[in-house]
Design an enzyme around this catalytic site. Sequence first.
Site, PDB file in Angstrom:
ATOM      1  N   HIS A 184       0.840  -1.194   0.000  1.00  0.00           N
ATOM      2  CA  HIS A 184       0.000   0.000   0.000  1.00  0.00           C
ATOM      3  C   HIS A 184       0.875   1.244   0.000  1.00  0.00           C
ATOM      4  O   HIS A 184       1.738   1.413   0.866  1.00  0.00           O
ATOM      5  CB  HIS A 184      -0.930   0.009   1.219  1.00  0.00           C
ATOM      6  CG  HIS A 184      -2.099  -0.904   1.071  1.00  0.00           C
ATOM      7  ND1 HIS A 184      -3.370  -0.456   0.792  1.00  0.00           N
ATOM      8  CD2 HIS A 184      -2.181  -2.255   1.126  1.00  0.00           C
ATOM      9  CE1 HIS A 184      -4.187  -1.496   0.695  1.00  0.00           C
ATOM     10  NE2 HIS A 184      -3.487  -2.592   0.900  1.00  0.00           N
ATOM     11  N   TYR A 197      -9.379   5.254   7.497  1.00  0.00           N
ATOM     12  CA  TYR A 197      -9.581   5.622   8.894  1.00  0.00           C
ATOM     13  C   TYR A 197     -10.616   6.748   8.906  1.00  0.00           C
ATOM     14  O   TYR A 197     -10.387   7.798   8.290  1.00  0.00           O
ATOM     15  CB  TYR A 197      -8.282   6.119   9.525  1.00  0.00           C
ATOM     16  CG  TYR A 197      -7.226   5.055   9.701  1.00  0.00           C
ATOM     17  CD1 TYR A 197      -7.049   4.432  10.929  1.00  0.00           C
ATOM     18  CD2 TYR A 197      -6.396   4.681   8.647  1.00  0.00           C
ATOM     19  CE1 TYR A 197      -6.076   3.459  11.111  1.00  0.00           C
ATOM     20  CE2 TYR A 197      -5.423   3.705   8.806  1.00  0.00           C
ATOM     21  CZ  TYR A 197      -5.263   3.098  10.041  1.00  0.00           C
ATOM     22  OH  TYR A 197      -4.310   2.132  10.209  1.00  0.00           O
ATOM     23  N   PRO A 246      -4.581  -0.255  18.711  1.00  0.00           N
ATOM     24  CA  PRO A 246      -4.316  -0.657  17.324  1.00  0.00           C
ATOM     25  C   PRO A 246      -4.438   0.462  16.301  1.00  0.00           C
ATOM     26  O   PRO A 246      -4.141   0.249  15.126  1.00  0.00           O
ATOM     27  CB  PRO A 246      -5.364  -1.743  17.073  1.00  0.00           C
ATOM     28  CG  PRO A 246      -6.480  -1.424  18.017  1.00  0.00           C
ATOM     29  CD  PRO A 246      -5.827  -0.846  19.237  1.00  0.00           C
ATOM     30  N   LYS A 299       0.847  -0.401  15.233  1.00  0.00           N
ATOM     31  CA  LYS A 299       2.219  -0.481  15.718  1.00  0.00           C
ATOM     32  C   LYS A 299       2.527  -1.723  16.555  1.00  0.00           C
ATOM     33  O   LYS A 299       3.705  -1.970  16.875  1.00  0.00           O
ATOM     34  CB  LYS A 299       2.568   0.768  16.549  1.00  0.00           C
ATOM     35  CG  LYS A 299       2.585   2.048  15.743  1.00  0.00           C
ATOM     36  CD  LYS A 299       3.585   1.968  14.606  1.00  0.00           C
ATOM     37  CE  LYS A 299       3.488   3.145  13.663  1.00  0.00           C
ATOM     38  NZ  LYS A 299       4.028   2.849  12.347  1.00  0.00           N
ATOM     39  N   TYR A 359       3.613   6.348  10.104  1.00  0.00           N
ATOM     40  CA  TYR A 359       2.807   5.202   9.679  1.00  0.00           C
ATOM     41  C   TYR A 359       3.663   4.135   9.002  1.00  0.00           C
ATOM     42  O   TYR A 359       3.498   2.934   9.251  1.00  0.00           O
ATOM     43  CB  TYR A 359       1.693   5.662   8.739  1.00  0.00           C
ATOM     44  CG  TYR A 359       0.585   4.644   8.582  1.00  0.00           C
ATOM     45  CD1 TYR A 359      -0.430   4.559   9.529  1.00  0.00           C
ATOM     46  CD2 TYR A 359       0.546   3.770   7.500  1.00  0.00           C
ATOM     47  CE1 TYR A 359      -1.455   3.627   9.403  1.00  0.00           C
ATOM     48  CE2 TYR A 359      -0.465   2.838   7.365  1.00  0.00           C
ATOM     49  CZ  TYR A 359      -1.462   2.771   8.319  1.00  0.00           C
ATOM     50  OH  TYR A 359      -2.466   1.839   8.201  1.00  0.00           O
TER      51      TYR A 359
END
Length: 394
Positions: free
Chosen positions: A72, A201, A293, A297, A385
Amino acid sequence: MKTQVVIIGAGPSGLLLGQLLQNAGIGNVILERQSPDYVLERIRAGILEQGTVDLLREAGVAKRMDAEGLVHEGVEFLFDGRRIPVPLKELTGGKTVMVYGQTEVTRDLMEARKEAEGVSFYNVGNVQLFDLKGDSPYVTFEKHGETCRIDCDFIAGCDGFHGVSRQAIPGDILREYERVYPFGWLGLLSDTPPVNHELIYAHHERGFVLCNQRSLTRSRYYLQVPLTDGVEAWSDDRFWSELKRRLPQALADKLVTGHSLEKSIAPLRSFVVEPMQYGNLFLVGDAAHIVPPTGAKGLNLAASDVNYLYRILRKVYFEGRRDLLESYSPMALRRVWKGERFSWFMTNLLHDFAGQNEFDRKMQQADREYYLGSRAGLTTIAENYVGLPFEEVR
């Protein structure tokens, strides 16, 4: 029995450390209180940082991941009906993340250990650690009603939050840091195509949403729910209906629903202990730290710990650098706290909190507008990220 390193816990962190050590010619034995099937049944995260992907390749267990994993190059955020792309690759100089389930990582590591004829004991009980500060550490455990002993140089505690390793450190030595969040995540796994090609998200007045995926035909969705809710209160139909209510209409219309393969509610917690080392015992992964979550990580911080411990042990055995042993905890914790900060930041950015006052809401909205409205803010999110770089062990 005697070995160089005893690894307690056959989850992905214990297996990855074992495989790296095995490849380097450093003897190790893995102890696990559950069966292999039980370990594989634990459905967990599936977003791998670039550093974790590189470490799995270094361990020689990346063939199936590279063939089946989904790379991704970005993620999306949804706020106030707006879709905001975060181009990870562009903002980080080419770094990406890999979607590949933790179960599959564990399966690959198990197969590699079997092929390498690594020694593992499953279904063991009453594991105890001795002489952690002395020159002759050892571990005892029970198997088939008999007590066994393994003498070793070092012990890696990879046995999770409820394991025995952290409990073996005197209470007056450990310092705990914790934050418990006032909501949980209701997760549903289904054999349905993802609603979007990138992860989503989403903040919504009814609660947070995460649209995740395991493959092109398997999806994982999460809803923010009160901690008082039970899974039994959420039928599949209720879950899909609520998910659609929290998504923009264009996405809701594309959503493919289906029977749940697994459904559970997970509480959210931030937790760290210091130090992560006591004599010849080293804590790794969830034995030392837990993250919500939201920042993806958990597994990645465990891999970070493995990276540092493996490289230190290599230098100890091949270069005689015992001076590096004391560097493990501070080095690991520097990266752990950065991962904790990002997970805490993402959790606060994306969720509504019960009892939140108007000042906090305004600050939360200002954070959203800044971090998702400027290139500098998006770059900060992207860099964290995909994973911050590992320090060099030297």
